[in-house]
Scaffold this active site. Structure first.
Site, short mmCIF file in Angstrom:
data_model
loop_
_atom_site.label_atom_id
_atom_site.label_comp_id
_atom_site.label_asym_id
_atom_site.label_seq_id
_atom_site.Cartn_x
_atom_site.Cartn_y
_atom_site.Cartn_z
N CYS A 83 11.68 20.88 -2.79
CA CYS A 83 12.74 20.03 -2.25
C CYS A 83 14.07 20.77 -2.12
O CYS A 83 15.02 20.24 -1.54
CB CYS A 83 12.92 18.79 -3.11
SG CYS A 83 11.37 17.94 -3.43
N HIS A 332 14.93 11.49 2.22
CA HIS A 332 14.58 12.79 1.64
C HIS A 332 13.50 13.48 2.47
O HIS A 332 12.35 13.53 2.07
CB HIS A 332 14.14 12.58 0.19
CG HIS A 332 13.84 13.84 -0.55
ND1 HIS A 332 14.37 15.07 -0.22
CD2 HIS A 332 13.05 14.06 -1.64
CE1 HIS A 332 13.92 15.99 -1.06
NE2 HIS A 332 13.11 15.41 -1.93
C1 LIG Z 1 8.04 4.52 -3.57
C2 LIG Z 1 6.94 4.76 -2.56
C3 LIG Z 1 5.61 4.95 -3.24
C4 LIG Z 1 6.88 3.54 -1.65
O1 LIG Z 1 6.06 3.84 -0.58
P1 LIG Z 1 5.04 2.80 0.03
O2 LIG Z 1 4.36 2.08 -1.06
O3 LIG Z 1 4.22 3.57 0.99
O4 LIG Z 1 5.94 1.81 0.78
P2 LIG Z 1 5.60 1.29 2.21
O5 LIG Z 1 5.66 2.41 3.19
O6 LIG Z 1 4.35 0.47 2.13
O7 LIG Z 1 6.86 0.40 2.51
C5 LIG Z 1 7.00 -0.93 2.11
C6 LIG Z 1 8.41 -1.35 2.44
O8 LIG Z 1 9.33 -0.74 1.53
C7 LIG Z 1 10.22 0.10 2.22
N1 LIG Z 1 10.33 1.32 1.42
C8 LIG Z 1 9.40 2.29 1.24
N2 LIG Z 1 9.85 3.20 0.39
C9 LIG Z 1 11.07 2.82 0.02
C10 LIG Z 1 12.02 3.36 -0.85
N3 LIG Z 1 11.78 4.50 -1.51
N4 LIG Z 1 13.19 2.72 -1.02
C11 LIG Z 1 13.43 1.56 -0.36
N5 LIG Z 1 12.55 0.99 0.47
C12 LIG Z 1 11.38 1.61 0.66
C13 LIG Z 1 9.60 0.37 3.55
O9 LIG Z 1 10.60 0.61 4.53
C14 LIG Z 1 8.87 -0.92 3.80
O10 LIG Z 1 9.80 -1.88 4.26
P3 LIG Z 1 9.39 -2.94 5.38
O11 LIG Z 1 8.25 -3.71 4.79
O12 LIG Z 1 10.64 -3.71 5.57
O13 LIG Z 1 8.99 -2.11 6.55
C15 LIG Z 1 7.26 6.03 -1.72
O14 LIG Z 1 8.42 5.81 -0.98
C16 LIG Z 1 7.43 7.24 -2.60
O15 LIG Z 1 6.49 7.77 -3.17
N6 LIG Z 1 8.67 7.79 -2.72
C17 LIG Z 1 8.92 8.99 -3.46
C18 LIG Z 1 8.79 10.20 -2.58
C19 LIG Z 1 8.82 11.46 -3.38
O16 LIG Z 1 8.19 11.58 -4.41
N7 LIG Z 1 9.57 12.45 -2.94
C20 LIG Z 1 9.70 13.71 -3.63
C21 LIG Z 1 10.75 13.58 -4.66
S1 LIG Z 1 10.90 15.01 -5.69
#
Ligand SMILES: CC(C)(COP(=O)(O)OP(=O)(O)OC[C@H]1O[C@@H](n2cnc3c(N)ncnc32)[C@H](O)[C@@H]1OP(=O)(O)O)[C@@H](O)C(=O)NCCC(=O)NCCS
Lengths: 384, 100
Positions: A83, A332
């Site tokens: 990252c 990100h």
């Molecule tokens: C948290 C996480 C698991 C959620 O993903 P998800 O379960 O696939 O969520 P979805 O894509 O099904 O989205 C569901 C809803 O939440 C929203 N959403 C998804 N991730 C979000 C987040 N992190 N913050 C706020 N809203 C989020 C989407 O826009 C969607 O909204 P909608 O229904 O209005 O369209 C995923 O965002 C994640 O793993 N984030 C971390 C990424 C990471 O690890 N990066 C590296 C860091 S070192």
């Protein structure tokens, strides 16, 4: 060393891209070069970040970007530091320009993972942890930061509302940032009602999977007699490493690479945290913003979550943190993130951040972490 | 099984590491319960990812298939290594009767 500036910056809107990372990178690169009042042929070296290019079946993307800019003869190299890839690229550009190996260098980071589903994206990201020890035991990135959050909470008694205040603040800032993935505010009720992803972290503690691209032009002061923008003087460009694995760390209450990179950066700049007007820090999860503010030396250990809940880090607070919305809400796109933080500093300094301007922008610090702290970059900038 | 992951100490830099048997018992120092897994743990969620301080020294990272929510485990709880059905290091909670 020569005085070195950031003279041009550009970013697309983070979120979902329809074009490939390579196309987006080429587009923002040209924008940043034009923004600096330069032509591509004035670039001496291109530093690219595209950590997960393989998800698009594309490696060695630097020459393709240079081809697209009409400068195939210019050398390029792609850097991988999870990252923190594009802040690592910025560091290399700084070293080249400050050291006299190039008068102007291009830094461009781009990532596209939006075509993958949650499972595939989670699995790709987990490759950047220690595969043999962490991933094989079921770790994911939310899981690793959640593990740190559990250890931190055990000692310092953070409440969900304290972490929630960080998510709410960053969403409020992103709502005013046209580059942001999520341009919407959230309430404490929404935060508390969001599902647990990896306890104690909820959906709104996490950054999203974003696509995006950001580019910077770094140039020697002596090569820019009439800069088109107010340049950012690079006062410090420092990087550090540390043990990554949870089981091998001396403690689980912070990121040692942040402490080391910050110490080196403040030494280089001959400055102290008190002299910094605002920050862009690596808040991939709300707990990461807490750890960053303490490890960078802005708050004593165990206090940053409470200070955040008290509004100290709000855009109009004593120490604005992540006026862009941060990784949490601006988004990100892994390899664009570090360069994108500097785009925010550039826009703040050049009056290009209407609606989210920080009160003072004479100096700024950017902090970008690779994975759970195996790598860290800290940059300090000031006006001329 | 032997494997070489490191050739020097990550704290002091000294080379010449020696092999040591580790205890199969320890206590949880940090953990999370994951609801959103990666591919290799797709069929396991929810489960706990744990960092364990072993009796007699040494820390290891592992996972616990039987911990399904945050309320099922606490920091400081006693756990025991069990041979698992996946390549990772698997732990279970220690019964009060076996806590010696
Ligand atoms: C948290 C996480 C698991 C959620 O993903 P998800 O379960 O696939 O969520 P979805 O894509 O099904 O989205 C569901 C809803 O939440 C929203 N959403 C998804 N991730 C979000 C987040 N992190 N913050 C706020 N809203 C989020 C989407 O826009 C969607 O909204 P909608 O229904 O209005 O369209 C995923 O965002 C994640 O793993 N984030 C971390 C990424 C990471 O690890 N990066 C590296 C860091 S070192």
């Amino acid at each position: 060393m020569r005085e070195t500036w950031v003279v041009g910056a550009a970013s697309n809107r983070y979120g979902k891209m329809t074009e490939t990372a390579r196309e987006a990178a080429t587009r923002v690169a040209l924008e940043a070069i034009r923004d600096a009042g330069l032509e591509p042929k004035q670039i001496g070296h291109t530093f690219v970040a595209n950590c997960f290019g393989l998800a698009e079946h594309q490696a060695h993307v630097g020459p393709l970007i240079n081809n697209g800019l009409g400068i195939p003869e210019v050398p390029s190299v792609t850097l991988e530091s999870a990252c923190s890839s594009s802040s690592a690229a910025l560091h290399e550009a700084f070293v080249h320009v400050a050291g006299g190996f190039a008068d102007a260098a291009l830094v461009v980071g781009a990532e596209r993972l939006g075509h993958l589903d949650t499972l595939a994206a989670t699995s790709y990201f987990a490759i950047a942890a220690d595969y043999a020890f962490e991933t094989k035991n079921g770790a994911t990135f939310p899981g690793l930061y959640a593990t740190l959050a559990s250890a931190y909470r055990d000692v310092y008694k953070t409440t969900p509302e304290m972490l929630g205040s960080i998510a709410i603040k960053n969403h409020a800032n992103a709502a005013r940032n046209p580059h942001a993935h999520f341009q919407k505010e959230i309430s404490m009720e929404t935060y508390l009602a969001s599902p647990l992803i990896a306890s104690p972290l909820r959906l709104y503690d996490c950054c999203p999977f974003s696509d995006g691209a950001a580019a910077l032009v770094v140039a020697a002061k002596e090569a820019m007699p009439r800069p088109t923008n107010e340049p950012l003087v690079v006062r410090a460009s420092a990087r550090a490493g540390a043990v990554t694995d949870m089981q091998d760390r001396p403690d689980l209450l912070g990121l040692p690479s942040t402490r080391a990179a910050a110490a080196a950066a403040f030494r280089q700049a001959r400055m102290t945290p008190k002299e910094i007007d605002f920050l862009e820090v690596h808040d991939c999860f709300t707990i990461a913003e807490v750890l960053a503010l303490e490890d960078l030396g802005f708050f004593p250990k165990g206090t940053a979550a409470k200070e955040s809940a008290d509004g100290v880090t709000a855009r109009d607070g004593r120490l604005p943190v992540n006026p862009s919305g941060g990784l949490k809400a601006k988004g990100h796109p892994v390899s664009a993130t570090g360069a994108g933080q500097v785009v925010e500093v550039f826009e703040q300094v050049n009056g290009r951040a209407p609606g989210r301007e920080v009160p003072r922008s004479g100096t700024a610090l950017t902090h970008n972490v690779g994975a759970t702290g195996g790598s860290c970059s800290v940059h300090i900038f000031s006006r001329r | 099984m032997t494997a070489t992951w490191g050739l020097a100490c990550s704290r002091c830099g000294r080379a010449g590491l020696e092999e040591r048997a580790l205890s199969d018992r320890g206590r949880v120092v940090a953990f999370t319960v994951l609801n959103v897994p990666g591919e290799e743990f797709l069929n396991e969620a929810p489960y706990a990812y744990v960092v364990v301080e072993l009796e007699g020294g040494g820390r290891v990272t592992g996972w616990m298939p039987t911990v399904r929510s945050e309320a099922d485990l606490s920091i400081g709880e006693a756990v025991r290594f069990v041979p698992g059905y996946k390549p990772g290091v698997q732990f279970v909670k220690r019964e009060a009767s076996e806590t010696t």
